[in-house]
Enzyme design. Structure first.
Site, PDB file in Angstrom:
ATOM      1  CG  ASN A  92      -0.081  -0.074   2.602  1.00 37.21           C
ATOM      2  OD1 ASN A  92       0.702  -1.060   2.662  1.00 37.21           O
ATOM      3  ND2 ASN A  92      -0.460   0.695   3.440  1.00 37.21           N
ATOM      4  CB  SER A 149     -11.369  -2.650   1.139  1.00 40.07           C
ATOM      5  OG  SER A 149     -12.052  -1.378   1.774  1.00 40.07           O
ATOM      6  CB  CYS A 182      -3.817   2.244   8.308  1.00 43.81           C
ATOM      7  SG  CYS A 182      -5.334   1.844   7.272  1.00 43.81           S
TER       8      CYS A 182
END
Length: 377
Positions: free
Chosen positions: A149, A199, A323
């Site tokens: 990511n 997701s 995150c």
């Protein structure tokens, strides 16, 4: 506004917004109810499951709806290891997993599981054979994200799953596919991958919806108890409006895959060329990374400082994983990069809505920021 943080979240597509609103108004029945309103909802649930399965390349019976990719990772890792604890005591995990997978593995390690972490090289790459080599006769699970990511680095997870099963056919192969789904072609039914997390808000669906692929006959012990929805894997009344929205987004992304990939590749190459001509910028993403993500460092300027300078120009980028909330990148640290390079890293991430104007504004903003911040310093 120039939005270039699509790895954090994507804008919800207008067609998806319309579908979600329509289902909220017209199909509000509980899918478990036995009257017509419930049946209508159940039929839409089946239709949506089939659409998501089509985008994953698997059967509808292998798709389980969750609230997000993080929950999907938790269910697969916790449930898969619990189901294998009678004969296994070992987990293999990459050293740059998303927190929703990495922190679960860390907790299991604290509970007594042995963990082998496989680190990326200085370019951010991990080869499938390097991960498979760590598998033993007592390995319950291998955990690997298909696309990192932060850097966009890719692992050939189909090849990895094959190598893992050759080493130990009982080892469960779990893949975090959140940043990969509908950015890379995948047909899960043609692989030996056991579980795969996705997701919605990474593909222009709302936040709060995700899915988990569980290959037929893959045994996990569900970590939750409830009413038995999703065959007991993820109990709780289904979020039908968002499920329908996820199906709509997945169908749109699948239909426009080639055109979107071609345009985003062009934008990535355009930005790489500009960055390579700018003194003091070092690119952290490997050449083999997905074009949607490009990570680079600006020598001598902290990420947060440049991020807020760009924000003043309405240019939105990231200093790493959303995150991590601004914490230093564990991915770049795992690559062995020096602290000053880690502290000056920015992540650019494209989507179907990104344009050449976004890239031009970013390059101009970076140039102005490097000159302005240098003068201030």
């Amino acid at each position: 506004m120039y939005y270039l943080d699509n790895a954090a979240t994507t804008p919800v597509a207008q067609q998806v917004v319309q579908e979600v609103a329509k289902v909220m108004e017209e199909c509000f029945g509980n899918p478990s109810s036995l009257y017509q309103l419930g049946l209508d909802s159940e039929l839409l649930l089946r239709k949506s499951r089939a659409a998501v399965a089509s985008a994953l390349g698997c059967s509808a019976a292998e798709v389980y709806f969750t609230s997000c990719g993080s929950e999907s990772n938790n269910i697969a890792i916790l449930g898969g290891t619990q189901a294998r604890k009678s004969w296994a005591d070992h987990i293999v995990c990459t050293g740059y997993e998303h927190p929703s997978a990495g922190k679960v593995v860390e907790r299991l390690e604290q509970q007594g599981w042995k963990v082998t972490y496989v680190m990326p090289n200085a370019e951010g790459v991990i080869l499938p054979q390097e991960i498979a080599q760590a598998v033993t006769a007592k390995t319950a699970m291998v955990v690997a994200m298909q696309v990192n990511n932060e850097t966009g680095a890719v692992i050939d997870v189909a090849k990895l799953a094959k190598l893992v099963k050759q080493k130990n056919s009982r080892t469960m192969m779990h893949v975090d596919g959140v940043q990969a789904w509908l950015r890379l072609p995948i047909k899960l039914s043609a692989t030996e991958i056991d579980s795969y997390a996705v997701s919605g808000h990474k593909i222009h669906a709302p936040k709060g919806i995700g899915a988990l692929y569980l290959r037929k006959n893959t045994h996990i012990e569900a970590p939750f108890c409830g009413g038995g929805q999703e065959k007991g894997i993820r109990p709780g009344t289904e979020n039908l409006p968002y499920i329908a929205g996820l199906a709509t987004a997945a169908t749109m992304m699948k239909q426009n895959f080639s055109e979107r990939k071609k345009r985003i590749t062009m934008l990535n190459q355009m930005l790489r060329k500009e960055l390579q001509n700018m003194e003091g910028i070092l690119i952290n993403s490997p050449e083999t990374a997905v074009p949607e993500v490009l990570n680079f460092s600006i020598t001598g300027i902290r990420s947060e400082t440049m991020l807020h300078f760009l924000e003043q120009q309405q240019i939105y980028v990231s200093s790493g994983s959303a995150c991590n909330k601004g914490a230093a990148s564990h991915t770049l640290a795992a690559m062995g990069l020096p602290p000053e390079r880690i502290d000056s890293a920015l992540r650019i991430s494209f989507s179907k809505d990104s344009t050449e104007q976004d890239v031009e504004a970013l390059v101009q903003g970076l140039s102005q920021g490097m000159a302005s911040i240098a003068r201030i310093r």
